[in-house]
Write an enzyme that holds these catalytic residues in place. Sequence first.
Site, PDB file in Angstrom:
ATOM      1  N   ASP A 137       0.823  -1.207   0.000  1.00  0.00           N
ATOM      2  CA  ASP A 137       0.000   0.000   0.000  1.00  0.00           C
ATOM      3  C   ASP A 137       0.859   1.260   0.000  1.00  0.00           C
ATOM      4  OD1 ASP A 137      -2.639   1.283   0.428  1.00  0.00           O
ATOM      5  OD2 ASP A 137      -1.739   1.933   2.315  1.00  0.00           O
ATOM      6  N   GLU A 163       1.417  -0.501  -5.081  1.00  0.00           N
ATOM      7  CA  GLU A 163       0.551   0.638  -5.401  1.00  0.00           C
ATOM      8  C   GLU A 163       1.484   1.803  -5.703  1.00  0.00           C
ATOM      9  OE1 GLU A 163      -3.064   3.476  -3.807  1.00  0.00           O
ATOM     10  OE2 GLU A 163      -1.506   2.837  -2.432  1.00  0.00           O
TER      11      GLU A 163
HETATM   12  C1  GLC Z   1      -3.883   3.522  -0.376  1.00  0.00           C
HETATM   13  C2  GLC Z   1      -5.198   2.775  -0.364  1.00  0.00           C
HETATM   14  C3  GLC Z   1      -6.270   3.717   0.098  1.00  0.00           C
HETATM   15  C4  GLC Z   1      -5.940   4.165   1.498  1.00  0.00           C
HETATM   16  C5  GLC Z   1      -4.535   4.773   1.545  1.00  0.00           C
HETATM   17  C6  GLC Z   1      -4.073   4.925   2.952  1.00  0.00           C
HETATM   18  O1  GLC Z   1      -3.876   4.544  -1.292  1.00  0.00           O
HETATM   19  O2  GLC Z   1      -5.461   2.237  -1.631  1.00  0.00           O
HETATM   20  O3  GLC Z   1      -7.546   3.130   0.060  1.00  0.00           O
HETATM   21  O4  GLC Z   1      -6.874   5.107   1.936  1.00  0.00           O
HETATM   22  O5  GLC Z   1      -3.587   3.948   0.910  1.00  0.00           O
HETATM   23  O6  GLC Z   1      -3.793   3.671   3.511  1.00  0.00           O
END
Ligand code: GLC
Length: 571
Positions: free
Chosen positions: A235, A297
């Site tokens: 993440d 991500e």
């Molecule tokens: C990432 C996740 C998102 C979350 C953020 C903080 O971007 O995909 O949903 O709010 O991280 O953890």
Amino acid sequence: MRRAFVHGLMATAMVFSAASAAFAAAPSTMPANKTAAQDDWWKHAVIYELYPRSFADSNNDGIGDLKGITNHLGYLADLGVDAIWMTPMFPSPQVDFGYDVADYDNVDPQFGTIADADALIAKGKGQNVKIILDFVINHSSDKHAWFQQSKSSKTNPYRDFYIWRDGKNGGPPNNWTSLFGGSAWEKDPTTGQYYYHFFYAQQPDLNWRNPALEKAMFDQAEWWLKRGVYGYRLDAVGTMFEREDLKDNPPAPGTDAFGLPEQNRINNTEQPEMHTELQKLRQNVIDKYPGRILIGETYVSTAPELTKFYGAKNDELQLPMYLSLIGLKPITAADLRPRIEAVESNPVGGWPCFALNNHDQRRSTSRYDLPAGTTGDDMARIMAAMILTLRGTPILYYGEELGMLNNDPKRVEDVQDIIGKKGWPKEKGRDGERTPMQWDASVNAGFNTGAKPWLPIGPDYQTRNVAAERADPNSVLNYYRTLIAERRTNPALAGDMTMVDRSNPNVLSYVRTGGGKKLLTVLNFGGTASDLTLAQLGGGKIGRVIVQNRTTVTANGLHLAPLGAIVAEIN
Ligand code: GLC
Ligand code: CA
């Protein structure tokens, strides 16, 4: 002008229905994925992102759960999904719906138990559906035992698990703002120091410069690998490190949705140290278990930045997601082509990974202005034809295969996602793309047996659902199934990719070649119809058509209405 345009559309619509019989029918059972058994299984896999709160609610409390997922593994196997990435199901106060993790080694009771997770992993193994978890590396919940310890005193052994600093001139240590609104620093009364949080104040950032934190996090990651999960989606990777000297960020034009001036987050994102750290995670943890992977991500703005995430020796993330296609608005062939080519030809030979939808972004069916005469279903089809035939691993988002639409809150009182409450109406939050999966036409779309779901069911559920679409040969679902079956069996889709007709600003076309087969994909993202000759598309003759929508095969080429798409063999 306008009349001719409307006429063109009607003509193709008529031919389209006549030609629909020429489609390859969706398979009645999904063929085996020939490469699934190999160590690089992930290169030829379809990965499916699933939001546990919204997939299936087995105990009818309004919130999806692990048993619900296990009950529907047969559906995923039938769709040809090789692996699911599940967003966080660990214990959490749910301030950010699981992205505020209070204990990495456990399951939140609202989602089930560790035994339920084990059952899901085991049943997945039986059905060839691998389970990938979400590893929230940047922060934990403020309710995590580590943070509770950390905030208790300046000398607590966990103090440096997080980032604590003294304030400056009666305010926070610097000008950094949180992506989710306000200062990125929160003053804690116990010690009078501030802690840093890139996201909500309930999500304090972890301090990766501390070897004890690093070890603790690596141990967490290993805990689930030992239980049989196939790796992690990491993440918010870019936020893992921030400059140690806390240099202020330079201002950027405009104001954010929460009322503060925008800033260019150069000093608290994309810091070079993260690459060393991710390489360690790969070598010291992931590579100990064969076939395990790291997906990232990785929101970056250029392909060279993405390349860095593969590692110079391909020793970092196997699948850093290329997410920049999501941000193109409008979406045009002229914008897509160079971006795809740049990812494709990255100098380290990293394997591309594409996603067009996720739980933070408006669904692609609702994201763009649609050309006259087209619907969200046409957008779903052109996107499917693209993501399932590009060279690279596709990550689909639950409901994408049904053409599900965003179902946005109409009133601030209905918003669940806190950024939507704080930022209304400029930022409405992410509820719209997180509504329950639509299984059938029964109560609550079969998500549960009648309890009020945590988010409202899409108003179209009686016709847009798995049962109805599975039975309809021309549905979006069967369009996906046909393309996925082709990926699993046609060596061209495991082979090379060459863009053709490269100067066309409206139509994106490419040829996949492998195992003596050739497959052509042609996608009209333009607002008007297009006629293309086969010579222009690299030559040969159109053979078996895998899928086609708003497209006709003409005497010497193709006619595509706006959002027209075709995938066909070339002989
Ligand atoms: C990432 C996740 C998102 C979350 C953020 C903080 O971007 O995909 O949903 O709010 O991280 O953890
Ligand atoms: Ca439930």
